[in-house]
Design a protein around this motif. Structure first.
Motif, PDB file in Angstrom:
ATOM      1  N   ILE A  10       0.877  -1.169   0.000  1.00 28.20           N
ATOM      2  CA  ILE A  10       0.000   0.000   0.000  1.00 28.20           C
ATOM      3  C   ILE A  10       0.912   1.216   0.000  1.00 28.20           C
ATOM      4  CG2 ILE A  10      -1.903   1.173   1.143  1.00 28.20           C
ATOM      5  CD1 ILE A  10      -2.547  -1.635   0.137  1.00 28.20           C
ATOM      6  N   LEU A  11       1.043   1.869  -1.135  1.00 28.53           N
ATOM      7  CA  LEU A  11       2.071   2.894  -1.297  1.00 28.53           C
ATOM      8  C   LEU A  11       1.852   4.104  -0.408  1.00 28.53           C
ATOM      9  CD1 LEU A  11       2.712   2.836  -5.137  1.00 28.53           C
ATOM     10  CD2 LEU A  11       4.003   1.748  -3.310  1.00 28.53           C
ATOM     11  N   ASN A  12       0.593   4.482  -0.140  1.00 28.80           N
ATOM     12  CA  ASN A  12       0.352   5.711   0.621  1.00 28.80           C
ATOM     13  C   ASN A  12       0.645   5.559   2.103  1.00 28.80           C
ATOM     14  OD1 ASN A  12      -0.646   6.409  -1.883  1.00 28.80           O
ATOM     15  ND2 ASN A  12      -2.191   7.773  -0.993  1.00 28.80           N
ATOM     16  N   LEU A  49      13.833 -10.445  -2.670  1.00 35.45           N
ATOM     17  CA  LEU A  49      12.567 -11.166  -2.813  1.00 35.45           C
ATOM     18  C   LEU A  49      12.845 -12.657  -2.976  1.00 35.45           C
ATOM     19  CD1 LEU A  49      10.297  -9.023  -5.163  1.00 35.45           C
ATOM     20  CD2 LEU A  49      10.061  -9.418  -2.726  1.00 35.45           C
ATOM     21  N   PRO A  50      12.144 -13.524  -2.234  1.00 37.82           N
ATOM     22  CA  PRO A  50      12.316 -14.965  -2.413  1.00 37.82           C
ATOM     23  C   PRO A  50      11.870 -15.379  -3.810  1.00 37.82           C
ATOM     24  CG  PRO A  50      11.187 -14.464  -0.354  1.00 37.82           C
ATOM     25  CD  PRO A  50      11.228 -13.200  -1.143  1.00 37.82           C
ATOM     26  N   PRO A  51      12.473 -16.415  -4.366  1.00 39.29           N
ATOM     27  CA  PRO A  51      12.064 -16.896  -5.688  1.00 39.29           C
ATOM     28  C   PRO A  51      10.571 -17.255  -5.711  1.00 39.29           C
ATOM     29  CG  PRO A  51      14.125 -17.920  -5.020  1.00 39.29           C
ATOM     30  CD  PRO A  51      13.619 -17.180  -3.825  1.00 39.29           C
ATOM     31  N   GLY A  52       9.897 -16.897  -6.791  1.00 37.69           N
ATOM     32  CA  GLY A  52       8.480 -17.225  -6.929  1.00 37.69           C
ATOM     33  C   GLY A  52       7.541 -16.238  -6.288  1.00 37.69           C
ATOM     34  N   THR A  53       8.071 -15.104  -5.782  1.00 33.61           N
ATOM     35  CA  THR A  53       7.221 -14.108  -5.135  1.00 33.61           C
ATOM     36  C   THR A  53       6.562 -13.210  -6.187  1.00 33.61           C
ATOM     37  OG1 THR A  53       8.624 -14.077  -3.177  1.00 33.61           O
ATOM     38  CG2 THR A  53       7.174 -12.191  -3.498  1.00 33.61           C
ATOM     39  N   ALA A  54       5.267 -12.956  -6.017  1.00 36.85           N
ATOM     40  CA  ALA A  54       4.550 -12.013  -6.879  1.00 36.85           C
ATOM     41  C   ALA A  54       4.357 -10.715  -6.133  1.00 36.85           C
ATOM     42  CB  ALA A  54       3.191 -12.593  -7.288  1.00 36.85           C
ATOM     43  N   VAL A  55       4.513  -9.595  -6.816  1.00 42.30           N
ATOM     44  CA  VAL A  55       4.356  -8.271  -6.215  1.00 42.30           C
ATOM     45  C   VAL A  55       3.084  -7.621  -6.778  1.00 42.30           C
ATOM     46  CG1 VAL A  55       5.366  -5.989  -5.903  1.00 42.30           C
ATOM     47  CG2 VAL A  55       6.849  -8.011  -5.975  1.00 42.30           C
ATOM     48  N   ALA A  56       2.172  -7.224  -5.894  1.00 44.19           N
ATOM     49  CA  ALA A  56       0.944  -6.547  -6.296  1.00 44.19           C
ATOM     50  C   ALA A  56       0.950  -5.145  -5.737  1.00 44.19           C
ATOM     51  CB  ALA A  56      -0.273  -7.315  -5.782  1.00 44.19           C
ATOM     52  N   ILE A  57       0.674  -4.135  -6.575  1.00 41.13           N
ATOM     53  CA  ILE A  57       0.726  -2.743  -6.186  1.00 41.13           C
ATOM     54  C   ILE A  57      -0.683  -2.151  -6.292  1.00 41.13           C
ATOM     55  CG2 ILE A  57       1.749  -0.493  -6.653  1.00 41.13           C
ATOM     56  CD1 ILE A  57       4.085  -1.943  -7.946  1.00 41.13           C
ATOM     57  N   TYR A  58      -1.135  -1.462  -5.223  1.00 42.25           N
ATOM     58  CA  TYR A  58      -2.469  -0.853  -5.188  1.00 42.25           C
ATOM     59  C   TYR A  58      -2.337   0.601  -4.768  1.00 42.25           C
ATOM     60  CZ  TYR A  58      -4.090  -5.721  -5.070  1.00 42.25           C
ATOM     61  OH  TYR A  58      -4.350  -7.023  -5.351  1.00 42.25           O
TER      62      TYR A  58
END
Length: 292
Positions: free
Chosen positions: A7-9, A280-289
């Motif tokens: 959560i960027l904010n 980041l561990p291998p296989g990690t997905a990053v989601a940005i909102y």
């Protein structure tokens, strides 16, 4: 698949503080500071968690404690500061005839561990020894400082009058503390240290000399003290027993925590132009909102 949600904010991260603490001493009352009664030249039984390796309360192994702030003393012949704290014990050996099978009487001290040792694990043991000053009965030193770890409280009890005449039965199982030669400097504490692999289920230990002594193991004491004829005996002080487990070197290093920047300014100035998440561990997905 692991997912990292940001959560960027309102982005906060709590990074754990990892500190390497000192290993716990597995020997109960290792400095012999805890006592049952305030002793003065009394048996080792007065130190909590300690005995002479035999049941029934019989002990000729000495125990010294300052109790009220006084330096421990033996009779009126000498005074000796402890290696650690205000307590220690003293044990002597009669040498007999070194070139025959004549009996060689021994004194020992047995302590207990806070936790029993685990088979296959590595441990480090250390303690200090000192040939006391002004002792008029034992005027020889030796190179024999050994420790026998065992599962039962009194391993040398039984026939042959217990520990003082059965030491040779477990000599092959005792761990020898490395020394360069006989410890002969009177009044000086020497720290001895060794590492070993446990057999398992060892909840007690006995310290002393288990091997059969020969002339090459013996040396005349030097340093301050009463100038008396050399006696056919040995007497040492023992203190500051420490036993710690050695961490397993094969344990993998802890995975580093992800490092996530909370600033992104893609203006071409070379500072924070790209948003890069490190570790980041291998296989990690990053989601940005955003907030919506």
């Amino acid at each position: 698949m692991k997912t990292l949600v940001l959560i960027l904010n309102s982005l906060f991260f709590l990074l754990p503080l990892i500190t390497k603490g000192q290993q716990e001493n597995l020997i109960y009352n290792g400095s012999l500071e805890e006592y049952i009664n305030c002793p003065f030249n009394l048996p080792i039984l007065n130190a909590k968690g300690w005995s002479a390796g035999i049941p029934g309360g019989n002990s000729s192994t000495d125990y010294f404690h300052a109790c009220a702030g006084t330096v421990p003393t033996f009779s009126s012949n000498w005074m000796q500061y402890a290696a650690d704290g205000e307590a220690y014990f003293g044990a002597g050996n009669g040498l007999g005839n070194l070139d025959s099978t004549a009996p060689q009487s021994r004194e020992f001290a047995s302590g207990r561990l806070k936790l029993c040792l685990e088979a296959g694990r590595r441990y480090q043991l250390s303690f200090s020894v000192c040939a006391p000053t002004n002792l008029i009965q034992a005027w020889r030193g030796y190179d024999c400082f050994e420790v026998y770890f065992h599962s039962n409280e009194f391993p040398l009890d039984g026939q042959n009058l217990g520990v003082t005449n059965r030491f040779y039965e477990v000599a092959s199982k005792a761990i020898r503390m490395p020394v360069n030669g006989p410890v002969v400097e009177r009044g000086i504490w020497h720290k001895l240290e060794v590492t070993f692999t446990a057999q398992g289920n060892e909840c007690y230990f006995t310290v002393g000399c288990f091997k059969w002594l020969r002339p090459e193991n013996i040396g005349v004491l030097v340093g301050p003290g009463v100038n008396a004829p050399v006696a056919n005996g040995i007497y040492y002080l023992y203190d500051d027993f420490v036993l710690t487990e050695i961490p397993d070197d094969t344990t993998p290093e802890p995975t580093p925590e992800p490092v996530v920047p909370n600033v992104l300014t893609p203006n071409g100035d070379g500072i924070n132009d790209f948003w890069v998440v490190e570790n980041l561990p291998p296989g990690t997905a990053v989601a940005i909102y955003n907030r919506w």
